[in-house]
Design an enzyme around this catalytic site. Structure first.
Site, PDB file in Angstrom:
ATOM      1  N   GLY A 275       0.895  -1.439   0.058  1.00 30.31           N
ATOM      2  CA  GLY A 275       0.042  -0.127   0.071  1.00 30.31           C
ATOM      3  C   GLY A 275       0.709   1.292  -0.167  1.00 30.31           C
ATOM      4  O   GLY A 275       1.801   1.260  -0.577  1.00 30.31           O
ATOM      5  N   VAL A 276       0.382   2.237   0.821  1.00 31.77           N
ATOM      6  CA  VAL A 276       1.320   3.633   0.810  1.00 31.77           C
ATOM      7  C   VAL A 276       2.537   3.261   1.463  1.00 31.77           C
ATOM      8  O   VAL A 276       3.351   3.820   0.913  1.00 31.77           O
ATOM      9  CB  VAL A 276       0.303   4.389   2.090  1.00 31.77           C
ATOM     10  CG1 VAL A 276       1.264   5.570   2.217  1.00 31.77           C
ATOM     11  CG2 VAL A 276      -1.013   4.954   1.726  1.00 31.77           C
ATOM     12  N   ASP A 277       2.845   2.494   2.302  1.00 35.72           N
ATOM     13  CA  ASP A 277       4.069   2.202   3.012  1.00 35.72           C
ATOM     14  C   ASP A 277       5.245   1.567   1.752  1.00 35.72           C
ATOM     15  O   ASP A 277       6.349   2.119   1.473  1.00 35.72           O
ATOM     16  CB  ASP A 277       3.972   1.031   3.963  1.00 35.72           C
ATOM     17  CG  ASP A 277       5.055   0.927   5.058  1.00 35.72           C
ATOM     18  OD1 ASP A 277       5.862   1.829   4.989  1.00 35.72           O
ATOM     19  OD2 ASP A 277       5.087   0.237   5.835  1.00 35.72           O
TER      20      ASP A 277
ATOM     21  N   GLY B  34      -7.266   0.297   4.390  1.00 37.31           N
ATOM     22  CA  GLY B  34      -6.732  -0.514   3.258  1.00 37.31           C
ATOM     23  C   GLY B  34      -6.408  -1.869   3.992  1.00 37.31           C
ATOM     24  O   GLY B  34      -7.347  -2.437   4.169  1.00 37.31           O
TER      25      GLY B  34
HETATM   26  N1  AR6 Z   1      -1.433   7.134  -2.311  1.00 36.60           N
HETATM   27  C1  AR6 Z   1      -2.515   7.385  -1.328  1.00 36.60           C
HETATM   28  N2  AR6 Z   1      -3.220   6.487  -1.006  1.00 36.60           N
HETATM   29  C2  AR6 Z   1      -2.942   5.005  -1.366  1.00 36.60           C
HETATM   30  C3  AR6 Z   1      -1.815   4.826  -1.921  1.00 36.60           C
HETATM   31  C4  AR6 Z   1      -1.048   5.936  -2.455  1.00 36.60           C
HETATM   32  N3  AR6 Z   1       0.084   5.679  -3.207  1.00 36.60           N
HETATM   33  N4  AR6 Z   1      -1.821   3.363  -2.034  1.00 36.60           N
HETATM   34  C5  AR6 Z   1      -2.765   3.078  -1.162  1.00 36.60           C
HETATM   35  N5  AR6 Z   1      -3.450   4.198  -0.820  1.00 36.60           N
HETATM   36  P1  AR6 Z   1      -2.780   1.010   3.275  1.00 36.60           P
HETATM   37  P2  AR6 Z   1      -3.355   0.361   6.140  1.00 36.60           P
HETATM   38  C6  AR6 Z   1      -4.772   3.908   0.105  1.00 36.60           C
HETATM   39  O1  AR6 Z   1      -3.076  -0.578   3.095  1.00 36.60           O
HETATM   40  O2  AR6 Z   1      -4.716  -0.002   6.010  1.00 36.60           O
HETATM   41  C7  AR6 Z   1       1.083  -1.729   4.693  1.00 36.60           C
HETATM   42  O3  AR6 Z   1       1.258  -3.065   4.212  1.00 36.60           O
HETATM   43  C8  AR6 Z   1      -5.350   2.532  -0.028  1.00 36.60           C
HETATM   44  O4  AR6 Z   1      -6.276   2.496  -1.012  1.00 36.60           O
HETATM   45  O5  AR6 Z   1      -1.876   1.417   2.698  1.00 36.60           O
HETATM   46  O6  AR6 Z   1      -3.143   1.528   7.203  1.00 36.60           O
HETATM   47  C9  AR6 Z   1       1.831  -1.206   6.026  1.00 36.60           C
HETATM   48  O7  AR6 Z   1       3.308  -1.823   5.928  1.00 36.60           O
HETATM   49  C10 AR6 Z   1      -6.288   2.629   1.348  1.00 36.60           C
HETATM   50  O8  AR6 Z   1      -7.786   3.446   1.057  1.00 36.60           O
HETATM   51  O9  AR6 Z   1      -2.392   1.228   4.873  1.00 36.60           O
HETATM   52  C11 AR6 Z   1       1.027  -2.108   7.177  1.00 36.60           C
HETATM   53  O10 AR6 Z   1       1.320  -3.269   7.387  1.00 36.60           O
HETATM   54  C12 AR6 Z   1      -5.298   3.686   2.244  1.00 36.60           C
HETATM   55  O11 AR6 Z   1      -4.400   4.171   1.319  1.00 36.60           O
HETATM   56  C13 AR6 Z   1      -0.409  -1.718   6.428  1.00 36.60           C
HETATM   57  O12 AR6 Z   1      -0.487  -1.800   4.940  1.00 36.60           O
HETATM   58  C14 AR6 Z   1      -4.551   3.001   3.475  1.00 36.60           C
HETATM   59  O13 AR6 Z   1      -4.196   1.658   2.754  1.00 36.60           O
HETATM   60  C15 AR6 Z   1      -1.249  -0.683   6.783  1.00 36.60           C
HETATM   61  O14 AR6 Z   1      -2.386  -0.749   6.428  1.00 36.60           O
END
Ligand code: AR6
Length: 191
Positions: A47-49, A140
């Site tokens: 995801g974002v990370d 996410g």
């Molecule tokens: N820009 C903006 N939003 C995004 C992007 C981006 N590039 N990519 C995804 N999103 P998530 P969490 C959205 O999973 O739920 C990771 O593996 C996505 O659609 O990134 O807090 C970490 O290492 C969703 O709506 O974060 C942790 O293990 C939102 O960002 C875990 O995921 C958050 O999705 C954290 O999970």
């Protein structure tokens, strides 16, 4: 169309600061800091990370490793935040926070999600930053229902900006049109 977007309700004023809602990729933001929806290991993920570490390059991970070796040997607890440089990103800083995993909402998830936003905002202010961009933390991989999460995110930011006048702009960067619409609906009710 920028004017149309504004008129459609993507921009909100709270005291001296603006809250903007935008659809996009958080790694493209030129705010002073972008916030990473990290996990406790601070070692990256999906995801974002994943996107932040991919685009930001190895410097960010090195700083995260140093944080683990010094301040957070057991990992960063849920709701807390740390700051690193932005590596190769446009943003000069990345604030890494850990949102809660959704487990039905009765294990302190609302409070922990609010803490993640609040500690990120505090860190931005204590580092003299003026602008910050958030993704939708926890909605996410961590499966927090976005209708509920958006309300906590917006309420926490709004209440912070009402008390603290050092930030100029807080941007929520939503990944899909659907997520943006959910945040817009919540913002119209809350702000
Ligand atoms: N820009 C903006 N939003 C995004 C992007 C981006 N590039 N990519 C995804 N999103 P998530 P969490 C959205 O999973 O739920 C990771 O593996 C996505 O659609 O990134 O807090 C970490 O290492 C969703 O709506 O974060 C942790 O293990 C939102 O960002 C875990 O995921 C958050 O999705 C954290 O999970």
């Amino acid at each position: 169309m920028i004017v149309g977007e504004k008129m459609a309700g993507n921009e909100f004023q709270v005291s001296k600061a603006k809250i903007l809602l935008a659809k996009g990729d958080i790694t493209e933001q030129g705010t002073d800091a972008i916030v990473n929806a990290a996990n406790s290991t601070l070692m990256g993920g999906g995801g974002v990370d994943g996107a932040i570490h991919r685009k930001g390059g190895p410097k960010i991970l090195e700083e995260c490793k140093r944080m683990r070796a010094t301040e957070w040997p057991d990992g960063l607890p849920t709701g807390r935040a740390i700051i690193t440089s932005g590596g190769n990103l446009k943003a000069k800083h990345v604030i890494h926070t850990v949102g809660p995993v959704w487990r039905g909402g009765i294990h302190g998830e609302p409070e922990l999600l609010a803490e993640a936003y609040l500690n990120s905002l505090r860190l931005a202010v204590s580092n003299g930053l003026k602008t910050i961009a958030f993704p939708s933390i926890s909605t996410g991989a961590y499966r927090y229902p976005i209708e509920k999460a958006s309300r906590i995110a917006l309420t926490t930011v709004k209440e912070f900006l009402e008390k603290e006048d050092k930030l100029d702009k807080v941007v929520f960067v939503l990944f899909t049109r659907h997520d943006l619409e959910i945040y817009k609906k919540a913002a119209k009710e809350i702000i």
